[in-house]
Design an enzyme around this catalytic site. Structure first.
Site, PDB file in Angstrom:
ATOM      1  N   GLY A   1       0.835  -1.196   0.000  1.00 59.01           N
ATOM      2  CA  GLY A   1       0.000   0.000   0.000  1.00 59.01           C
ATOM      3  C   GLY A   1       0.869   1.244   0.000  1.00 59.01           C
ATOM      4  O   GLY A   1       2.032   1.196   0.407  1.00 59.01           O
TER       5      GLY A   1
ATOM      6  N   GLN B   1       3.111  10.060   0.769  1.00 66.45           N
ATOM      7  CA  GLN B   1       4.405   9.360   0.822  1.00 66.45           C
ATOM      8  C   GLN B   1       5.251   9.602  -0.423  1.00 66.45           C
ATOM      9  O   GLN B   1       6.446   9.301  -0.432  1.00 66.45           O
ATOM     10  CB  GLN B   1       4.192   7.853   0.995  1.00 66.45           C
ATOM     11  CG  GLN B   1       3.638   7.470   2.354  1.00 66.45           C
ATOM     12  CD  GLN B   1       3.452   5.978   2.450  1.00 66.45           C
ATOM     13  OE1 GLN B   1       2.427   5.448   2.043  1.00 66.45           O
ATOM     14  NE2 GLN B   1       4.455   5.276   2.958  1.00 66.45           N
TER      15      GLN B   1
ATOM     16  N   CYS C   1       6.064   0.007   6.828  1.00 68.61           N
ATOM     17  CA  CYS C   1       5.659   1.131   5.992  1.00 68.61           C
ATOM     18  C   CYS C   1       6.843   1.509   5.110  1.00 68.61           C
ATOM     19  O   CYS C   1       7.979   1.536   5.591  1.00 68.61           O
ATOM     20  CB  CYS C   1       5.265   2.302   6.898  1.00 68.61           C
ATOM     21  SG  CYS C   1       4.744   3.774   6.006  1.00 68.61           S
ATOM     22  N   LEU C   2       6.575   1.789   3.843  1.00 70.58           N
ATOM     23  CA  LEU C   2       7.680   2.118   2.938  1.00 70.58           C
ATOM     24  C   LEU C   2       8.405   3.402   3.358  1.00 70.58           C
ATOM     25  O   LEU C   2       9.554   3.605   2.979  1.00 70.58           O
ATOM     26  CB  LEU C   2       7.173   2.238   1.494  1.00 70.58           C
ATOM     27  CG  LEU C   2       6.684   0.919   0.867  1.00 70.58           C
ATOM     28  CD1 LEU C   2       6.142   1.162  -0.540  1.00 70.58           C
ATOM     29  CD2 LEU C   2       7.794  -0.123   0.828  1.00 70.58           C
TER      30      LEU C   2
ATOM     31  N   HIS D   1      -4.287   1.511   7.605  1.00 72.74           N
ATOM     32  CA  HIS D   1      -2.933   2.088   7.623  1.00 72.74           C
ATOM     33  C   HIS D   1      -2.818   3.207   6.577  1.00 72.74           C
ATOM     34  O   HIS D   1      -2.351   4.306   6.872  1.00 72.74           O
ATOM     35  CB  HIS D   1      -1.924   0.960   7.354  1.00 72.74           C
ATOM     36  CG  HIS D   1      -0.498   1.388   7.237  1.00 72.74           C
ATOM     37  ND1 HIS D   1       0.492   0.923   8.073  1.00 72.74           N
ATOM     38  CD2 HIS D   1       0.123   2.232   6.370  1.00 72.74           C
ATOM     39  CE1 HIS D   1       1.654   1.479   7.733  1.00 72.74           C
ATOM     40  NE2 HIS D   1       1.453   2.272   6.694  1.00 72.74           N
ATOM     41  N   GLU D   2      -3.284   2.921   5.361  1.00 74.26           N
ATOM     42  CA  GLU D   2      -3.148   3.918   4.281  1.00 74.26           C
ATOM     43  C   GLU D   2      -4.068   5.118   4.517  1.00 74.26           C
ATOM     44  O   GLU D   2      -3.681   6.253   4.267  1.00 74.26           O
ATOM     45  CB  GLU D   2      -3.433   3.289   2.914  1.00 74.26           C
ATOM     46  CG  GLU D   2      -2.525   2.131   2.525  1.00 74.26           C
ATOM     47  CD  GLU D   2      -1.043   2.405   2.727  1.00 74.26           C
ATOM     48  OE1 GLU D   2      -0.607   3.567   2.607  1.00 74.26           O
ATOM     49  OE2 GLU D   2      -0.307   1.452   3.027  1.00 74.26           O
TER      50      GLU D   2
ATOM     51  N   HIS E   1      -2.596   7.638   6.807  1.00 76.00           N
ATOM     52  CA  HIS E   1      -1.606   8.523   6.180  1.00 76.00           C
ATOM     53  C   HIS E   1      -2.258   9.812   5.667  1.00 76.00           C
ATOM     54  O   HIS E   1      -1.658  10.884   5.708  1.00 76.00           O
ATOM     55  CB  HIS E   1      -0.946   7.832   4.978  1.00 76.00           C
ATOM     56  CG  HIS E   1       0.238   6.968   5.309  1.00 76.00           C
ATOM     57  ND1 HIS E   1       1.382   7.457   5.889  1.00 76.00           N
ATOM     58  CD2 HIS E   1       0.465   5.645   5.098  1.00 76.00           C
ATOM     59  CE1 HIS E   1       2.265   6.460   6.030  1.00 76.00           C
ATOM     60  NE2 HIS E   1       1.727   5.353   5.561  1.00 76.00           N
TER      61      HIS E   1
END
Ligand code: NI
Length: 156
Positions: free
Chosen positions: A46, A51, A96-97, A138-139, A142
């Site tokens: 995701g 991000q 997380c990226l 999670h996304e 953000h």
């Protein structure tokens, strides 16, 4: 399509609120496709627009890519919103990226229903459970400037 640079821990953009997308034009579609490509390239499941440095309410995800090894079924969600949440919770280790090499167990709703607009401008709705529900929560966090470490700290 192009790979975009992923903003990392310490970048203040990760704690900002993303703005509603008012009009779905070619730039938005290109952004969504770039986000998917960037997510796949980095082995993520995701990614949220902030991000890659864009404060717009867009997320992409594909939880099946990892599970089913190689079959791409990426989703682009514009202005996603959680409209219902299960009472039951699950705990999953998240990464997380934007936070390489950090993994934390976070408690999330086991099931959520999300309403969004797709890239064709159609209103859609997804009911997800388990890892897909975790990924969506999670996304979507953000988009409000909340990261999984904030959730972890809240809960511990
Ligand atoms: Ni993340």
């Amino acid at each position: 399509m192009a790979i975009r640079e992923i903003r990392k821990q310490g970048d203040e953009i990760l704690s900002k609120n993303c703005r509603t997308v008012e009009k779905i034009d070619d730039r938005i579609i290109e952004l969504g496709n770039d986000m998917l490509e960037t997510m796949y390239k980095n082995d993520g499941i995701g990614l949220a627009a902030c991000q890659v440095g864009i404060l717009k309410r867009i997320i992409v995800y594909d939880v099946k890519y990892i599970e089913e090894d190689g079959k791409k079924e990426g989703h682009i969600l514009i202005n996603p919103k959680i409209v219902s949440r299960s009472k039951s919770m699950i705990e999953v280790e998240e990464g997380c990226l934007s936070f390489p090499d950090i993994y934390k167990v976070v408690k999330r709703h086991e099931k959520v229903t999300v309403e969004y607009t797709d890239i064709k401008g159609k209103k859609k709705r997804i009911t997800a459970k388990d890892i897909e529900a975790v990924c969506l929560q999670h996304e979507l966090d953000h988009l409000d400037g909340v990261v999984f470490l904030d959730r972890y700290e809240e809960q511990n």
